[in-house]
Structure formats: structure tokens, C-alpha cells
Design a protein around this motif. Structure first.
Motif, PDB file in Angstrom:
ATOM      1  N   ARG A 270       0.433  -1.049   0.141  1.00 23.04           N
ATOM      2  CA  ARG A 270      -0.128   0.353   0.343  1.00 23.04           C
ATOM      3  C   ARG A 270       0.797   1.535  -0.095  1.00 23.04           C
ATOM      4  O   ARG A 270       0.875   1.938  -0.784  1.00 23.04           O
ATOM      5  N   ARG A 271       1.916   1.553   0.648  1.00 25.27           N
ATOM      6  CA  ARG A 271       2.920   2.497   0.587  1.00 25.27           C
ATOM      7  C   ARG A 271       3.834   2.658  -0.572  1.00 25.27           C
ATOM      8  O   ARG A 271       3.119   3.661  -0.824  1.00 25.27           O
ATOM      9  N   ILE A 272       3.892   1.270  -1.468  1.00 30.21           N
ATOM     10  CA  ILE A 272       4.533   1.733  -2.871  1.00 30.21           C
ATOM     11  C   ILE A 272       3.671   2.377  -3.641  1.00 30.21           C
ATOM     12  O   ILE A 272       3.757   3.181  -4.446  1.00 30.21           O
ATOM     13  N   THR A 273       2.060   1.399  -3.721  1.00 30.17           N
ATOM     14  CA  THR A 273       1.025   2.244  -4.378  1.00 30.17           C
ATOM     15  C   THR A 273       0.794   3.672  -4.210  1.00 30.17           C
ATOM     16  O   THR A 273       0.822   4.820  -4.696  1.00 30.17           O
ATOM     17  N   THR A 274       0.882   3.564  -2.587  1.00 26.17           N
ATOM     18  CA  THR A 274       0.495   5.519  -2.309  1.00 26.17           C
ATOM     19  C   THR A 274       1.555   6.432  -2.713  1.00 26.17           C
ATOM     20  O   THR A 274       1.237   7.738  -3.815  1.00 26.17           O
ATOM     21  N   GLU A 275       2.682   6.326  -3.069  1.00 23.12           N
ATOM     22  CA  GLU A 275       3.938   6.684  -3.133  1.00 23.12           C
ATOM     23  C   GLU A 275       3.967   6.469  -5.133  1.00 23.12           C
ATOM     24  O   GLU A 275       4.065   7.913  -6.145  1.00 23.12           O
ATOM     25  N   LEU A 276       3.375   5.557  -5.994  1.00 27.70           N
ATOM     26  CA  LEU A 276       3.696   5.388  -7.359  1.00 27.70           C
ATOM     27  C   LEU A 276       2.835   6.362  -7.713  1.00 27.70           C
ATOM     28  O   LEU A 276       3.049   7.366  -8.625  1.00 27.70           O
ATOM     29  N   GLY A 277       1.575   6.323  -7.445  1.00 26.78           N
ATOM     30  CA  GLY A 277       1.241   7.563  -7.556  1.00 26.78           C
ATOM     31  C   GLY A 277       1.206   8.643  -6.974  1.00 26.78           C
ATOM     32  O   GLY A 277       1.275   9.352  -8.059  1.00 26.78           O
ATOM     33  N   ASP A 289      12.962   6.981 -10.110  1.00 21.29           N
ATOM     34  CA  ASP A 289      12.164   6.669  -8.951  1.00 21.29           C
ATOM     35  C   ASP A 289      10.917   5.989  -8.711  1.00 21.29           C
ATOM     36  O   ASP A 289      10.900   5.232  -8.244  1.00 21.29           O
ATOM     37  N   PHE A 290      10.352   6.125 -10.305  1.00 19.67           N
ATOM     38  CA  PHE A 290       8.440   5.355 -10.358  1.00 19.67           C
ATOM     39  C   PHE A 290       9.312   3.985 -10.646  1.00 19.67           C
ATOM     40  O   PHE A 290       8.547   2.812 -10.146  1.00 19.67           O
ATOM     41  N   LEU A 291      10.361   3.726 -11.712  1.00 21.36           N
ATOM     42  CA  LEU A 291      10.259   2.445 -11.513  1.00 21.36           C
ATOM     43  C   LEU A 291      11.071   1.435 -10.996  1.00 21.36           C
ATOM     44  O   LEU A 291      11.076   0.011 -10.582  1.00 21.36           O
ATOM     45  N   ALA A 292      12.377   2.065  -9.779  1.00 21.60           N
ATOM     46  CA  ALA A 292      12.486   1.720  -8.502  1.00 21.60           C
ATOM     47  C   ALA A 292      11.616   1.456  -7.804  1.00 21.60           C
ATOM     48  O   ALA A 292      11.547  -0.058  -7.480  1.00 21.60           O
ATOM     49  N   LEU A 293      10.152   2.163  -7.424  1.00 19.37           N
ATOM     50  CA  LEU A 293       8.898   1.802  -6.672  1.00 19.37           C
ATOM     51  C   LEU A 293       9.008   0.878  -6.782  1.00 19.37           C
ATOM     52  O   LEU A 293       8.322  -0.453  -6.421  1.00 19.37           O
ATOM     53  N   ASN A 294       8.393   0.734  -8.584  1.00 21.63           N
ATOM     54  CA  ASN A 294       7.604  -0.673  -8.821  1.00 21.63           C
ATOM     55  C   ASN A 294       8.582  -2.199  -9.491  1.00 21.63           C
ATOM     56  O   ASN A 294       7.783  -2.966  -8.686  1.00 21.63           O
ATOM     57  N   VAL A 295       9.175  -2.068  -9.149  1.00 22.23           N
ATOM     58  CA  VAL A 295      10.311  -3.307  -8.908  1.00 22.23           C
ATOM     59  C   VAL A 295       9.622  -2.899  -7.758  1.00 22.23           C
ATOM     60  O   VAL A 295      10.037  -4.365  -7.038  1.00 22.23           O
ATOM     61  N   ASP A 337       0.535   4.259 -15.800  1.00 18.19           N
ATOM     62  CA  ASP A 337      -0.654   4.172 -15.144  1.00 18.19           C
ATOM     63  C   ASP A 337      -0.698   3.209 -13.846  1.00 18.19           C
ATOM     64  O   ASP A 337       0.176   2.244 -14.016  1.00 18.19           O
ATOM     65  N   HIS A 338      -1.095   3.481 -12.985  1.00 19.15           N
ATOM     66  CA  HIS A 338      -0.495   2.781 -12.053  1.00 19.15           C
ATOM     67  C   HIS A 338      -1.957   1.640 -11.144  1.00 19.15           C
ATOM     68  O   HIS A 338      -2.107   1.405 -10.593  1.00 19.15           O
ATOM     69  N   THR A 339      -3.116   2.490 -11.814  1.00 18.00           N
ATOM     70  CA  THR A 339      -4.742   2.059 -11.495  1.00 18.00           C
ATOM     71  C   THR A 339      -4.050   0.616 -11.025  1.00 18.00           C
ATOM     72  O   THR A 339      -5.060  -0.383 -10.592  1.00 18.00           O
ATOM     73  N   HIS A 340      -3.551  -0.494 -11.917  1.00 21.04           N
ATOM     74  CA  HIS A 340      -4.180  -1.638 -12.130  1.00 21.04           C
ATOM     75  C   HIS A 340      -3.436  -1.874 -10.947  1.00 21.04           C
ATOM     76  O   HIS A 340      -3.662  -3.516 -10.040  1.00 21.04           O
ATOM     77  N   VAL A 341      -2.052  -1.231 -10.556  1.00 19.79           N
ATOM     78  CA  VAL A 341      -1.289  -1.729  -9.032  1.00 19.79           C
ATOM     79  C   VAL A 341      -2.149  -1.898  -8.298  1.00 19.79           C
ATOM     80  O   VAL A 341      -2.363  -2.844  -7.417  1.00 19.79           O
ATOM     81  N   ALA A 342      -2.743  -0.763  -8.095  1.00 21.32           N
ATOM     82  CA  ALA A 342      -3.756   0.157  -6.901  1.00 21.32           C
ATOM     83  C   ALA A 342      -4.277  -0.805  -6.427  1.00 21.32           C
ATOM     84  O   ALA A 342      -5.032  -1.447  -5.524  1.00 21.32           O
ATOM     85  N   ALA A 343      -5.450  -1.725  -8.157  1.00 20.85           N
ATOM     86  CA  ALA A 343      -6.215  -2.438  -7.843  1.00 20.85           C
ATOM     87  C   ALA A 343      -6.156  -4.557  -7.010  1.00 20.85           C
ATOM     88  O   ALA A 343      -6.566  -4.875  -6.788  1.00 20.85           O
TER      89      ALA A 343
END
Length: 382
Positions: A270-277, A289-295, A337-343
């Protein structure tokens, strides 16, 4: 003239970046153990080090959310079990919450009453001398009351990977060489110079050579008629294959290990998802930074399986170069888009396997479509 920042001027490095950077610090792997009212406790910890020789003291950091943390406070004693290279399964075993962790683990009780794991590289029993608080952890400063070492090899931990020391060095060289290739530090159409890569990545040339052989089997480099290696163009077919393979691994984890998701892992997702947004919304945010969080997100999910081999296999399927090479600073936040990650995060938090599989499928389809679009925009190869 020396200057000192005031508290209001202090900036804090982003968590995903910090985790990646400190992962470059190679260390051993330990299990911290203790006993309260005859019940044995233990947890995996890597933030452990010697503190002083006179008197002999050790330092161990434990998350305050760990049940072992509270028992160390109560007992006033703890054991440091430095794991041997054939004990990686114990690192995962003691890293999980709940259950009687010692039921299936051979151990010996020290004169102080502390459980010590049989077969460990070394064991040290400490009496808590002082404590300090740092963020989410308590720092225990322990006076060593007994210590013993054995003629074995250490279990090494480096950049999220555990293993024997030499293979870890090889894996480090592979990871660095793979990044070199995918980031196109040697452009398409040019030879990959082994000595140059080794010097730049602080790796052994032999390990870089082995990495290139492995990358050839993964179709990321190819061998020329002259026997040199060159980067392979990334095509839509390759990106499709990579996304499908990553989805297969994560789908299998959701199907087989959903019940192993702890509250701590869910909180991290959840923390990472929030940071991605947040990064997508910030005009000055950086793609790396975005890609590092995704990893970090996918590492956390795959790590639930407790398999270093599976985690390694998954990481080898990363193709961040497509985004780094093909998306401009202005484009990436509109496209990634990180919508699917949030879901997916919320489905995992609800332990809803079907919803999680659906979200993963949507995330995979989105990634494949965007990768195809980006590759096509660059003439069919990146």
C-alpha cells in the motif's frame, strides 16, 4: 566555513531509492533468538554488527512490530545466529510471522538459556546493555557473554539476494552487466567490451563474461561472427514474452501463497502504491524513482514465496530499458498508469484471489500494449 542544515531544511531520501542503495551493502544473514517463560522466539535480521572489542559488544536492530523484539526486551538476553551458506531456508523460515518456529529446527540451549541454531556459522549470546530507538526499530547494544564459531562458509546477502559468497559476486556482476546492456551504455551495433564493463561495474572480468553468456541465452545479447557480444534489439515479441513470463510467476504466487501475505507486506504494498501515485502527480518526479518503486512492489509480492531462486528468476525478466529509452520526461507520467497496481494491492489486502488474478491480468495487458506502442514508435526495436 562549515555550515549545518536546520531541521526545516533537511530532506529525506525516498524509501524505494534508499532501500535500493543500502542493498549494495553486502552483509551476512542472522537469526536473533531469545526465550521467555520457556517459549522460544526467533526472527531473521540483517542489521547486526560488532560494536566494540573492549568490552566485547554487539549491535542488533529489530523492528518493534516483531514479536521477538518484545521478548528480547523482556528476557534481557538474545542470541545472534550467523547463518551458514546452506541455511538460506532458515532465513525465510524465521522471517515469517507466527507458528512455532523452533518445532522443526534443530537447536541447542546455551548456558544462558538462549536457543542457538545447530549448524550455524557462528553464535553469540548477548546480555542487553543499552537500547536506543531509530525509526521503526529498536537498537539493542548487547554485551557478549559467550561466542562460538565453526569452520563453515557464510550465507551472504547482497541487493536482496542470499547465497554463497562467490555466487553472490557472480550474481552482482550479472545484474550490473544486464543493466549495462539494457540501459544501452554500449549502443546497438557496438561490441560489449568485457574489460570496460568490469571496470565500470567493479566486477571481475570472468564474471562479466559469464553474465554475457547468460544474457545470450535470454536473447538480450548476441554473439557476432568475430566472437564478440553485442546488444540485441528489443522487439514487441520480446516484451510480450517478458510480460507473460512475469505474470506467470506472480499468478502462481497468488494462487499458492496468498495466505502467506502478512499485514506488514500488505502495508508495504500500500505504501508503494501510494508513492507511485504521488510520483505520477508530481511534475518534477523522476522516471527512475518510479521504476525503482515498481521493482520494489513486485519484489515484495514475489518475495512472499520465500524463494530466492524465484525472486532471481523474476528480476531477470525486468526490461525497464524500454521505458528509460523510449519515454521522455514529459511522457512517462501520462503513460505509466498504476491503476491496475492499486487494484491488485486492494485485492491482495482482501485476500481475494480472483480479484487479484483479474487485476494482475489487466496490469499485464496494459504493460504489453504500452510496450508494443513504444517499440512501434521507435521503428520496431529499442
Amino acid at each position: 566555513m562549515n555550515t549545518q542544515n536546520t531541521a526545516s531544511e533537511t530532506t529525506v531520501v525516498e524509501a524505494g531509492i534508499f532501500r535500493n542503495v543500502v542493498g549494495h551493502f553486502a552483509s551476512g544473514v542472522t537469526v536473533i533468538t531469545t526465550v521467555v517463560d520457556g517459549v522460544l522466539y526467533g526472527t531473521t535480521a540483517s542489521a547486526v554488527s560488532s560494536l566494540s572489542m573492549e568490552p566485547p559488544m554487539m549491535l542488533a536492530c529489530l523492528n518493534r512490530s516483531s514479536s521477538t523484539h518484545d521478548r528480547v526486551v523482556s528476557a534481557g538476553y538474545f542470541g545472534i545466529n550467523i547463518l551458514a551458506d546452506d541455511q538460506s531456508d532458515l532465513a525465510f523460515h524465521f522471517g515469517r510471522k507466527g507458528e512455532d518456529k523452533f518445532a522443526s529446527v534443530p537447536h541447542t540451549i546455551s548456558p544462558e538459556g538462549i536457543p542457538l541454531i545447530d549448524g550455524a556459522l557462528a553464535t553469540i549470546v548477548c546480555k542487553v546493555n543499552e537500547t536506543a530507538t531509530g525509526g521503526t526499530h529498536t537498537v539493542f547494544l548487547g554485551l557478549a557473554t559467550s561466542a562460538e564459531a565453526h569452520d563453515r562458509q557464510p550465507l551472504a546477502y547482497y541487493r536482496g539476494t542470499m547465497g554463497k559468497l562467490e555466487p553472490v559476486k557472480e550474481l552482482s556482476a550479472y545484474t550490473a552487466t544486464r543493466a549495462w546492456v539494457l540501459l544501452r551504455k554500449s549502443p546497438l551495433g557496438t561490441d560489449l567490451e568485457i574489460e570496460t564493463i568490469a571496470e565500470a561495474t567493479r566486477s571481475e572480468a570472468a564474471h562479466v563474461g559469464n553474465a554475457l553468456v547468460k544474457l545470450e541465452s535470454e536473447h538480450l545479447v548476441f554473439r557476432t561472427a568475430a566472437g564478440t557480444f553485442r546488444p540485441s534489439p528489443i522487439t514487441a515479441e520480446l516484451t510480450d514474452s517478458v510480460y507473460d513470463s512475469r505474470a506467470t510467476i506472480e499468478s502462481g504466487i497468488i494462487a499458492s501463497h496468498l495466505d502467506k501475505l502478512t499485514a506488514e507486506v500488505i502495508a508495504e504494498l500500500r505504501r508503494i502504491t501510494t508513492e507511485l501515485g504521488r510520483l505520477r502527480d508530481e511534475s518534477e518526479a523522476d522516471l527512475d524513482d518510479f521504476l525503482a518503486l515498481n521493482v520494489a512492489y513486485h519484489d515484495a509480492l514475489v518475495g512472499v514465496a520465500g524463494s530466492s531462486q524465484l525472486t532471481d528468476a523474476f528480476r531477470r525478466l525486468g526490461i525497464g530499458t524500454v521505458w528509460r529509452q523510449a519515454l521522455t520526461r514529459d511522457e512517462w507520467s501520462r503513460n505509466l498508469d498504476h491503476t491496475h497496481v492499486a487494484a491488485l494491492t486492494e485485492a491482495l489486502a482482501s485476500y481475494d484471489a480472483k480479484a487479484a488474478q483479474d487485476a494482475l491480468a489487466a496490469h499485464t495487458a496494459f504493460g504489453k500494449a504500452l510496450a508494443r506502442e513504444v517499440v512501434a514508435r521507435h521503428g520496431g526495436t529499442v
